[in-house]
Design an enzyme around this catalytic site. Structure first.
Site, PDB file in Angstrom:
ATOM      1  N   LYS B  48       0.820  -1.189   0.000  1.00  0.00           N
ATOM      2  CA  LYS B  48       0.000   0.000   0.000  1.00  0.00           C
ATOM      3  C   LYS B  48       0.871   1.262   0.000  1.00  0.00           C
ATOM      4  CE  LYS B  48      -3.142  -2.497   3.052  1.00  0.00           C
ATOM      5  NZ  LYS B  48      -3.551  -2.612   4.473  1.00  0.00           N
ATOM      6  N   GLY B  49       2.117   1.078   0.356  1.00  0.00           N
ATOM      7  CA  GLY B  49       2.973   2.219   0.647  1.00  0.00           C
ATOM      8  C   GLY B  49       3.244   3.153  -0.511  1.00  0.00           C
ATOM      9  N   ASP B 106       7.721   2.595  -2.804  1.00  0.00           N
ATOM     10  CA  ASP B 106       7.880   3.692  -1.851  1.00  0.00           C
ATOM     11  C   ASP B 106       9.277   3.697  -1.250  1.00  0.00           C
ATOM     12  OD1 ASP B 106       7.352   1.283  -0.642  1.00  0.00           O
ATOM     13  OD2 ASP B 106       6.028   2.085   0.903  1.00  0.00           O
ATOM     14  N   ASP B 109      14.677  -1.282   1.035  1.00  0.00           N
ATOM     15  CA  ASP B 109      15.701  -1.438   2.085  1.00  0.00           C
ATOM     16  C   ASP B 109      16.433  -2.762   1.908  1.00  0.00           C
ATOM     17  OD1 ASP B 109      13.562  -2.944   3.018  1.00  0.00           O
ATOM     18  OD2 ASP B 109      13.220  -1.715   4.773  1.00  0.00           O
ATOM     19  N   PHE B 158      13.869   4.694  10.978  1.00  0.00           N
ATOM     20  CA  PHE B 158      12.497   4.212  10.769  1.00  0.00           C
ATOM     21  C   PHE B 158      11.628   5.382  10.340  1.00  0.00           C
ATOM     22  CE2 PHE B 158       8.338   2.583  11.440  1.00  0.00           C
ATOM     23  CZ  PHE B 158       8.459   1.216  11.242  1.00  0.00           C
ATOM     24  N   VAL B 159      11.189   5.334   9.096  1.00  0.00           N
ATOM     25  CA  VAL B 159      10.468   6.472   8.538  1.00  0.00           C
ATOM     26  C   VAL B 159       9.012   6.110   8.266  1.00  0.00           C
ATOM     27  CG1 VAL B 159      12.460   7.634   7.541  1.00  0.00           C
ATOM     28  CG2 VAL B 159      11.325   5.860   6.223  1.00  0.00           C
ATOM     29  N   ASP B 165       4.116   3.378   6.534  1.00  0.00           N
ATOM     30  CA  ASP B 165       3.323   3.201   7.741  1.00  0.00           C
ATOM     31  C   ASP B 165       4.122   2.627   8.900  1.00  0.00           C
ATOM     32  OD1 ASP B 165       3.519   0.476   6.660  1.00  0.00           O
ATOM     33  OD2 ASP B 165       2.011  -0.003   8.158  1.00  0.00           O
ATOM     34  N   ARG B 171       0.372   6.818   7.220  1.00  0.00           N
ATOM     35  CA  ARG B 171       0.514   6.888   5.760  1.00  0.00           C
ATOM     36  C   ARG B 171       0.068   8.244   5.207  1.00  0.00           C
ATOM     37  NH1 ARG B 171       1.374   1.620   3.881  1.00  0.00           N
ATOM     38  NH2 ARG B 171       0.359  -0.059   5.036  1.00  0.00           N
TER      39      ARG B 171
END
Lengths: 202, 212
Positions: B48-49, B106, B109, B158-159, B165, B171
């Site tokens: 969903k990001g 999005d 990592d 951690f973003v 989210d 979000r």
């Protein structure tokens, strides 16, 4: 919903997998399985320190080898003092085998990974602990890995000076007598070949 | 004890401001439009990001585009226990065979999800497959996959926000922010606290831009 027929083939490794030395390693293996990344557990052992007589004093066995990515991964969720020892070993490994691709996962990296996957409780549980589920695995096999005897001999020459300097300070608990590799994973053809070489030369 | 979500207050700092995002989206859109000039393009968004990024990016591209959506399960989700394998939760709605495909992410990592998706999409025989990501976090990379279009390269923090989210929340922030560590020590809940209008809580802190 079931796995799609045309999705990449799974490489499930944990069902009949090895006895992991640390719960973080088991979790990491599950993540790799989940994303269908083939892995081998400690398939290769690299000699990193010899004495002046050429006897092997120390080896390093990275936790995971990801053959499709040609990448070794070493996990450490240990206390800082032990991390320093592992860092030293890793430096030696990189000096002697510069072509190796190896990634060290520190406690903070593992914690971030667990956070990403909503498994923070596991990261918190392991943070700063030994976390071992089996005895120390610093003992390693006599010889292994994808490198031939010539390369190892050359590395031994390089290591002589270092070993002469370091040997008096060596911790006997970190340098036990060589033992046979105990957790070779499936499909570790490179490791098997090297082990055969080692046995032949022993 | 569960702590109520404070949409703005839970963010320690703004890593990439709304203005920076919009400028980068325009820049990426221009590059993509130039690279695909004379062709048509299929944008595949990974739910969903990447939804906000996809929505903005597609409007900054000037060549004909069609869009499609995919969703894959994530490790640690409820699906983990059922199969232990990543699954396609939502597949493409149309064939991409012989189409030029741009996978829109999005954040990248570890690269594990992306690696799976790329292998999956390549199996659909597209004419070409490229990757566009708003954020790249190379410090965490396990699987090296060439990324063709990168918005911002960020440190290992951690973003949340702009689609990203924590526990499915945050979000709707208009910027990318760093979540306060104390927030993710407890799971978020949505049933408490005042409603807050999303928006930047102060001067943005510039993120490292790659200009890639």
């Amino acid at each position: 919903m079931d796995q799609r027929d045309d999705a990449p083939d799974a490489q499930r490794s944990t069902d009949a997998g090895p006895a992991f030395a640390h719960v973080s390693e088991a979790e990491f293996a599950r993540i790799l399985d989940y994303y269908q990344v083939r892995w081998e557990y400690e398939p290769h052992t690299f000699p990193i320190l010899w004495n002046m007589s050429g006897d092997l004093l120390e080896s390093f066995s990275p936790d995971f080898f990801l053959p499709e990515l040609d990448l070794y991964v070493e996990l450490t969720t240990l206390r800082q003092k032990l991390v320093r020892k592992k860092n030293r070993k890793l430096r030696r490994l990189r000096e002697l085998y510069p072509e190796l691709r190896i990634k060290l996962f520190y406690a903070r990296d593992f914690r971030a990974l667990m956070l990403k996957y909503g498994r923070l409780e596991l990261a918190e549980e392991l943070s700063g602990t030994a976390g071992h589920v089996t005895p120390s695995r610093s003992a390693a096999s006599m010889l292994a890995g994808p490198f031939g005897a010539d390369r190892i001999a050359a590395a031994a020459v390089q290591a002589d000076l270092a070993s002469a300097a370091l040997a008096p300070a060596l911790d006997p608990l970190e340098h036990p007598a060589p033992v046979h590799h105990r957790r070779r994973r499936r499909g570790a053809a490179r490791s098997a070949t090297a082990a055969e070489r080692a046995r032949a030369g022993a | 004890m569960k702590v109520p979500i404070d949409l703005q207050g839970d963010v320690a700092e703004v890593l990439v401001s709304e203005d920076q995002i919009q400028a980068k989206v325009l820049e990426l859109g221009a590059r993509i439009s130039a690279d695909y000039a004379g062709r048509q393009l299929t944008l595949v968004s990974v739910l969903k990001g990447s939804l906000p990024f996809m929505a903005d990016l597609m409007r900054s591209i000037t060549v004909p585009v069609r869009i499609d959506l995919m969703e894959v399960s994530s490790y640690g989700g409820s699906s983990t226990e059922s199969s232990g394998l990543v699954r396609i939760l939502k597949d493409l709605s149309a064939s991409i065979a012989d189409e030029h495909v741009l996978l829109v992410e999005d954040i990248i990592d570890t690269g594990l999800t992306l690696n799976y998706l790329v292998r999956y999409l390549r199996g659909k025989s597209p004419a070409s497959l490229r990757i566009c990501t708003l954020l790249d976090k190379p410090a965490r990379r396990l699987v090296e996959i060439p990324v063709d279009y990168t918005g911002f390269t960020i440190d290992d923090r951690f973003v949340v926000g702009y689609g990203l989210d924590f526990g499915e929340f945050y979000r709707n922030l208009r910027y990318v922010g760093v979540l306060r560590p104390e927030v993710y020590s407890t799971p978020p809940v949505a049933d408490a606290g005042p409603a807050v209008e999303p928006g930047p809580p102060g001067d943005p802190v510039a993120a490292a831009e790659t200009g890639a």
